[in-house]
Design a protein around this motif. Sequence first.
Motif, PDB file in Angstrom:
ATOM      1  N   PHE A  70     -19.916   8.713 -16.942  1.00 34.57           N
ATOM      2  CA  PHE A  70     -21.281   9.223 -17.021  1.00 34.57           C
ATOM      3  C   PHE A  70     -21.339  10.239 -18.158  1.00 34.57           C
ATOM      4  N   LEU A  71     -22.512  10.398 -18.740  1.00 32.64           N
ATOM      5  CA  LEU A  71     -22.766  11.516 -19.641  1.00 32.64           C
ATOM      6  C   LEU A  71     -23.882  12.362 -19.035  1.00 32.64           C
ATOM      7  N   LEU A  72     -23.727  13.677 -19.109  1.00 33.71           N
ATOM      8  CA  LEU A  72     -24.649  14.598 -18.450  1.00 33.71           C
ATOM      9  C   LEU A  72     -24.921  15.800 -19.334  1.00 33.71           C
ATOM     10  N   CYS A 123     -17.567   8.098 -26.500  1.00 38.37           N
ATOM     11  CA  CYS A 123     -18.467   9.254 -26.507  1.00 38.37           C
ATOM     12  C   CYS A 123     -18.688   9.851 -27.894  1.00 38.37           C
ATOM     13  N   ASP A 124     -17.743   9.615 -28.804  1.00 37.42           N
ATOM     14  CA  ASP A 124     -17.916  10.183 -30.142  1.00 37.42           C
ATOM     15  C   ASP A 124     -18.727   9.275 -31.065  1.00 37.42           C
ATOM     16  N   ALA A 125     -19.290   8.199 -30.539  1.00 30.48           N
ATOM     17  CA  ALA A 125     -20.154   7.336 -31.341  1.00 30.48           C
ATOM     18  C   ALA A 125     -21.411   8.099 -31.751  1.00 30.48           C
ATOM     19  N   PRO A 126     -21.905   7.897 -32.969  1.00 29.79           N
ATOM     20  CA  PRO A 126     -23.092   8.634 -33.431  1.00 29.79           C
ATOM     21  C   PRO A 126     -24.305   8.475 -32.521  1.00 29.79           C
ATOM     22  N   ALA A 181     -22.453  18.993 -23.324  1.00 28.80           N
ATOM     23  CA  ALA A 181     -22.576  17.825 -22.446  1.00 28.80           C
ATOM     24  C   ALA A 181     -21.236  17.483 -21.799  1.00 28.80           C
ATOM     25  N   LEU A 182     -21.315  16.987 -20.579  1.00 30.64           N
ATOM     26  CA  LEU A 182     -20.124  16.575 -19.842  1.00 30.64           C
ATOM     27  C   LEU A 182     -19.967  15.061 -19.872  1.00 30.64           C
ATOM     28  N   ALA A 183     -18.727  14.617 -19.872  1.00 34.51           N
ATOM     29  CA  ALA A 183     -18.378  13.239 -19.545  1.00 34.51           C
ATOM     30  C   ALA A 183     -17.746  13.269 -18.160  1.00 34.51           C
ATOM     31  N   ILE A 184     -18.267  12.463 -17.247  1.00 34.09           N
ATOM     32  CA  ILE A 184     -17.724  12.400 -15.891  1.00 34.09           C
ATOM     33  C   ILE A 184     -17.026  11.054 -15.761  1.00 34.09           C
ATOM     34  N   LEU A 185     -15.715  11.090 -15.778  1.00 36.10           N
ATOM     35  CA  LEU A 185     -14.927   9.867 -15.831  1.00 36.10           C
ATOM     36  C   LEU A 185     -14.873   9.188 -14.471  1.00 36.10           C
ATOM     37  N   THR A 186     -14.923   7.868 -14.478  1.00 35.01           N
ATOM     38  CA  THR A 186     -14.790   7.086 -13.255  1.00 35.01           C
ATOM     39  C   THR A 186     -13.315   6.752 -13.021  1.00 35.01           C
ATOM     40  N   LEU A 206     -14.164  12.554 -12.454  1.00 32.02           N
ATOM     41  CA  LEU A 206     -13.510  13.688 -13.096  1.00 32.02           C
ATOM     42  C   LEU A 206     -14.347  14.196 -14.264  1.00 32.02           C
ATOM     43  N   PRO A 207     -14.894  15.426 -14.176  1.00 28.34           N
ATOM     44  CA  PRO A 207     -15.689  15.959 -15.285  1.00 28.34           C
ATOM     45  C   PRO A 207     -14.800  16.547 -16.380  1.00 28.34           C
ATOM     46  N   CYS A 208     -15.214  16.339 -17.623  1.00 24.88           N
ATOM     47  CA  CYS A 208     -14.531  16.938 -18.759  1.00 24.88           C
ATOM     48  C   CYS A 208     -15.553  17.057 -19.896  1.00 24.88           C
ATOM     49  N   PRO A 209     -15.275  17.849 -20.927  1.00 25.67           N
ATOM     50  CA  PRO A 209     -16.226  17.942 -22.020  1.00 25.67           C
ATOM     51  C   PRO A 209     -16.433  16.596 -22.707  1.00 25.67           C
ATOM     52  N   MET A 210     -17.657  16.295 -23.048  1.00 28.04           N
ATOM     53  CA  MET A 210     -17.939  15.083 -23.805  1.00 28.04           C
ATOM     54  C   MET A 210     -17.313  15.163 -25.189  1.00 28.04           C
TER      55      MET A 210
END
Length: 219
Positions: free
Chosen positions: A166-168, A187-190, A200-205, A210-214
Amino acid sequence: MNGYDFNFAGHGLTALPSGALFWAARGLLCVSDLHLGKSERLARRGGGLLPPYDSLATLSRLSDDLDRTGAGRVICLGDSFDDLAAGAALGEAERQTLMRLMAGREWVWVEGNHDPGPLDIGGSHRAELWIEQLVFRHQAESRSAAEISGHYHPKQRLAGTARPCFLLDEKRVILPAYGTYTGGLFCDAPELDRLMGPGALAILTGSRALPCPMRPRRA
């Protein structure tokens, strides 16, 4: 459920490890990009041959999420079928499983770019759906606020492994692809960098959400 709870526009939501989003106060489960029938579509169009079990695997995971959450409402955020013909060609086992999941539930199909029209499969069909101040649509719009969408199939790298995520941020939630045979956009795509705000957070499945920085800091 090993999910990640967060507040979005004043509402408590949970990112589930499967890639589904749960809104407990509304009894609502939201998934995106099921791409049911992808193996059939690839075979029909002369693409690579994949084992034809993707749709049942996807629906089995959805069944598990519905059992765990007890959700009575479901929103599918577009690209639910890999194309219109894939929906029509859905096998009997897959169709019966889907009918069982839909029975007794409010079910909304939000239209995506792979499934632009309604299918003879029940539920209601919307271009987008507003609930309170939240808008559910297939593809994020750059100037929207309090938006929940899919389309991009985001994924993040962790310890050398790519995981759907997820992106948040404060304005939007972008769901990962829920389908079994789906690729992804890092996530680093333009396209994603332009949409998501600072912090923004990336929430990994996976086994747990698992939340981590995007945008991880570079050493």
